[in-house]
Every structure is written in C-alpha cells, then in structure tokens.
Write an enzyme that holds these catalytic residues in place. Structure first.
Site, PDB file in Angstrom:
ATOM      1  N   ARG A   1       0.813  -1.220   0.000  1.00 31.36           N
ATOM      2  CA  ARG A   1       0.000   0.000   0.000  1.00 31.36           C
ATOM      3  C   ARG A   1       0.846   1.270   0.000  1.00 31.36           C
ATOM      4  NH1 ARG A   1      -3.714  -1.908   4.010  1.00 31.36           N
ATOM      5  NH2 ARG A   1      -2.417  -0.771   5.477  1.00 31.36           N
TER       6      ARG A   1
ATOM      7  N   ASP B   1      -6.667  23.840  -4.124  1.00 34.62           N
ATOM      8  CA  ASP B   1      -6.837  22.926  -5.258  1.00 34.62           C
ATOM      9  C   ASP B   1      -6.155  23.573  -6.460  1.00 34.62           C
ATOM     10  OD1 ASP B   1      -7.749  21.531  -7.535  1.00 34.62           O
ATOM     11  OD2 ASP B   1      -9.620  20.951  -6.544  1.00 34.62           O
TER      12      ASP B   1
ATOM     13  N   TYR C   1     -14.666  23.458  -6.413  1.00 36.83           N
ATOM     14  CA  TYR C   1     -15.067  22.233  -7.132  1.00 36.83           C
ATOM     15  C   TYR C   1     -16.272  21.595  -6.408  1.00 36.83           C
ATOM     16  CZ  TYR C   1     -14.447  17.412  -8.853  1.00 36.83           C
ATOM     17  OH  TYR C   1     -14.627  16.166  -9.402  1.00 36.83           O
TER      18      TYR C   1
ATOM     19  N   LYS D   1      -6.168  14.959 -14.409  1.00 41.03           N
ATOM     20  CA  LYS D   1      -6.306  15.994 -15.438  1.00 41.03           C
ATOM     21  C   LYS D   1      -4.970  16.210 -16.171  1.00 41.03           C
ATOM     22  CE  LYS D   1     -10.534  16.404 -13.895  1.00 41.03           C
ATOM     23  NZ  LYS D   1     -10.924  17.284 -12.801  1.00 41.03           N
TER      24      LYS D   1
HETATM   25  C1  LIG Z   1     -11.586  16.789 -11.568  1.00 40.86           C
HETATM   26  C2  LIG Z   1     -11.294  17.647 -10.423  1.00 40.86           C
HETATM   27  C3  LIG Z   1     -11.191  17.120  -9.139  1.00 40.86           C
HETATM   28  C4  LIG Z   1     -11.479  15.669  -8.833  1.00 40.86           C
HETATM   29  O1  LIG Z   1     -10.603  14.799  -9.489  1.00 40.86           O
HETATM   30  P1  LIG Z   1     -11.064  13.300  -9.855  1.00 40.86           P
HETATM   31  O2  LIG Z   1      -9.778  12.646 -10.186  1.00 40.86           O
HETATM   32  O3  LIG Z   1     -12.006  13.435 -11.007  1.00 40.86           O
HETATM   33  O4  LIG Z   1     -11.717  12.732  -8.642  1.00 40.86           O
HETATM   34  C5  LIG Z   1     -10.868  17.977  -8.113  1.00 40.86           C
HETATM   35  N1  LIG Z   1     -10.687  19.285  -8.317  1.00 40.86           N
HETATM   36  C6  LIG Z   1     -10.781  19.832  -9.547  1.00 40.86           C
HETATM   37  C7  LIG Z   1     -10.574  21.295  -9.717  1.00 40.86           C
HETATM   38  C8  LIG Z   1     -11.089  19.031 -10.630  1.00 40.86           C
HETATM   39  O5  LIG Z   1     -11.208  19.580 -11.834  1.00 40.86           O
END
Ligand SMILES: *Cc1c(COP(=O)(O)O)cnc(C)c1O
Length: 393
Positions: free
Chosen positions: A61, A185, A114, A210
C-alpha cells in the site's frame, strides 16, 4: 539532480539510478503487495522509521520505486516537502479534509470550489460534526470569518467553471497570521503555472487525473505538503483510509509529468485563440479566461501565474437551456463529457445550480465550458462555427 531550470528539474526528478552501469530513463513499473525483508531486524527497523514519520515502505500500500519517483517529481513540481498519492482527485480532497478536521472543528471554503466537495461536506463531514462555511473570496473578509475552532482554509484558484482568480498571497497571509493551514486545489494549473506553496499555502491538491496524467486514461489524486508536521498528519489519515494506487497508474502519471510543460504551452496557445474568437462572436455575451485582459481576474492571474491552461467558458447570449444543449450536441470535435486535461477537446454545460453557488457570477445565461485540446485550432473554430449556425439562428 536539484539544480537547473524548472524544465530540467521536472524532467529529471525521480530519475532512477543506474544499476551495474546501465538502466532505463524513467523508473520502471514496480508492482507489489508484499514487501520482502532480508531479516526480521530489517523489517523492525523500517517499521520504526515509518512510525517516526519517514517515507519508508513496509507494505505494498505504501508504494515502492514507481510511487516514490512520482512523489519526488510532484514535490519538485510544487516545491513541497512530501507528496501523497490517492486513487482520485476527490479522494485527495477528502484525505486533506479528514486529515486536518475533527468533531467540533470548522473549515472555511471559497464558494466557487469544485462542487463535489460540497457533497463530501453534506454526506460525510456533517455526520462527523465538522462544519464548513462557504465564503466569497472576493467580497467577504476572511479575517473576520476565522474562529478559534477554524482548522482549515480551503481555496481553489482559478475556480473550475468560471475561473475566478483568488488573491492567494492576501488570503494565505490572513490565515497564516491566525495559525490556520491553507489548502489550495491547484488542478487548473497542473502545478506548472502556479505553485501555491510559494504563495503561502501549506497544501497543494491536484486531480492528477487531469493535466498531470494528461491523456484521459488515469484516475489519480495528489497532495503535496510544505512541512514535516503536516506530512505526519496527512500520513496518518492516508494510512487509516488505506489509500493506495497501482504502480501502473503511478507510472502513467510520472510519464505524463515529463511532457506537462509542452502540453500546457500548446493548450494555452489554442485556448487563447479560441477565447479571442468567442469574444468577437455576436452570440457570446461573456468569455471566462483569465489570460484575456478583459477578464476580471486578469491582473491577479498575471501577477501570480506563469500561464493559462486549456479551459475556456462562455455565456450564450439570449439562449435558454434547450438551445445550449442543441449547441453542445451540434459539436463534432468537442466531445461531451466531464473531466479535462487530456489531449482532446471537450464541452459541457455548466449547471446553473452550480453557478448560483458562486458569488462571482450572478448571470442567468447558460454557460458552456470548453476544454481546448491539442487539435488544429482552425478545425476547432470551424466546429464551433457550424454548431452556432446549426443551433442558434
Ligand atoms: C476533476 C477535479 C477534481 C477531482 O478529481 P477526480 O480525479 O475526477 O476525482 C478535483 N478538483 C478539480 C478542480 C477538478 O477539476
């Protein structure tokens, strides 16, 4: 390799040492559940170091070479002390919330955040006796909202539907003066165009899903912290939640990181061209893209960021939800779908109930969000043009 320019450092971060005089360029995929030890003494010693807060793997893990190389590269990218990997961006967010907040404690969250974070709040944090207050980063006085039980300020800049740019140095200074850690974020910038830790934040969170992975084929989250004290708290929650990612996915994110700068530079060129074209379009009442001089966040963006990514939103003049849906349906090259950060173009309608939660936007026109991919811009513009003609006349 610690010296050199920022491209050089990112490309070489976490590179494997040669064994017997030779070896691969990038770290290979090292899969395991069991970690083997040469002796009981070795095992005990590593357990001990791990308990003291060191990054040491005693079980699958915790991740071995591939995971550690990715963590090292993420620390280089974000200018952080330690990185943690999670199975999605959302689980990385939840990790930070549960790592830093307990019953009776309070968090302040920017209201353009988000949206799924609000669901974590409603379905999990409230049951644990944790309170979240959403505030307007532009209008509210953060200093006046911080209470003795406030244990986290959580921000996202720019926000992911309308790209509201926050004054991060000002907000982090207020929180720091009160001893409250700040998490940001940082998914929009991929960590390349912005390093929140350099602007006073303590934690940077990314959906590596992303731009880091960059090819729309991996789910992954990352948390980078600025100090051993925070690392210890996040490590405890990470272990308790049993968060782990596969070595194959860690490898894909590490590979993606190596081309992050060139992909983002091209996303910016393409998105800027599309945003400027949309600004001139008679059916568009407003374009949201902080690199445009007309965008309200432009001055802050120019001061704090080194570039803009591929996300562009726009409000459709005089259109209703049906027309907006017809517009999106008429697109061929822009796929309809959530997420972004891959090489390809996407479109979706930003849900009005989401936008109403954001104090930065009080409009009523439907908003379309594009992720501008790496296709030829003349093809993307032709696609948008035909969709306008077919759906709105
Ligand atoms: C997509 C996204 C997330 C979440 O990511 P996942 O991998 O889809 O769970 C969090 N914050 C932002 C700004 C995002 O665009």
């Amino acid at each position: 390799m610690s010296g050199g320019g920022k491209h050089t450092r990112l490309l070489h971060a976490g590179a494997p040492l040669l064994r017997d005089g030779a070896g691969p360029v990038n770290v290979p995929v090292v899969r395991t559940s069991t970690v083997r030890f040469a002796s009981q003494r070795e095992l005990d010693e590593r357990h001990h170091r791990r308990a003291a807060g060191e990054r040491v793997a005693t079980y699958g893990r915790h991740g071995l070479d591939t995971h550690q190389a990715l963590e090292d590269a993420l620390c280089t990218l974000e200018g952080g002390h330690r990185a943690f990997l999670a199975p999605s961006g959302l689980s990385a967010i939840t990790l930070v919330l549960l790592g830093l907040l307990g019953p009776g404690e309070h968090a302040l969250v920017s209201d353009s955040v988000y949206a799924p974070l609000r669901r974590v709040d409603k379905t999990l944090l409230q049951r644990l006796g944790i309170t979240v207050r959403y505030f307007s980063p532009a209008r509210d006085d953060l200093a006046a909202l911080i209470r003795p039980d406030t244990k986290l300020v959580y921000l996202e800049s720019p926000s992911s539907l309308l790209f509201e740019v926050l004054d991060l140095p000002r907000l982090t200074a207020i929180a720091r003066a009160r001893g409250v850690p700040v998490a940001v974020d940082n998914t929009w910038s991929g960590g390349w165009f912005l390093q929140p830790l350099r602007l006073g934040a303590n934690i940077s969170i990314q959906a590596a899903t992303k731009y880091i992975a960059g090819h729309s084929d991996v789910m992954q989250g990352a948390v980078v912290v600025d100090s051993p004290a925070l690392a210890k708290r996040i490590a405890t929650a990470h272990e308790a939640l049993g968060l782990a990612i596969g070595a194959d996915d860690a490898y894909l994110a590490l590979r993606g990181l190596r081309t992050l700068p060139v992909r983002l530079a091209q996303h910016q060129r393409n998105a800027t061209e599309i945003a400027q074209w949309l600004q001139r379009h008679p059916q568009v009442s407003r374009v949201f893209y902080p690199a445009l001089p007309e965008d309200p966040g432009h001055a802050l963006w120019q001061r704090d960021f080194s570039g803009a990514s591929g996300l562009v939103s726009f409000a459709l003049r005089g259109a209703d939800a049906t027309t907006a849906a017809a517009f999106v349906d008429a697109l061929h090259l822009f796929a309809i779908g959530a997420s972004w950060g891959g090489y390809e173009s996407l479109a979706l309608i930003a849900a009005p109930e989401r936008l109403r939660e954001h104090s930065a936007w009080q409009g009523s026109a439907p908003v379309v969000r594009l992720h501008v991919g790496l296709e030829d811009t003349q093809d993307l513009l032709a696609d948008l043009d035909q969709a306008f003609h077919r759906s709105i006349s």
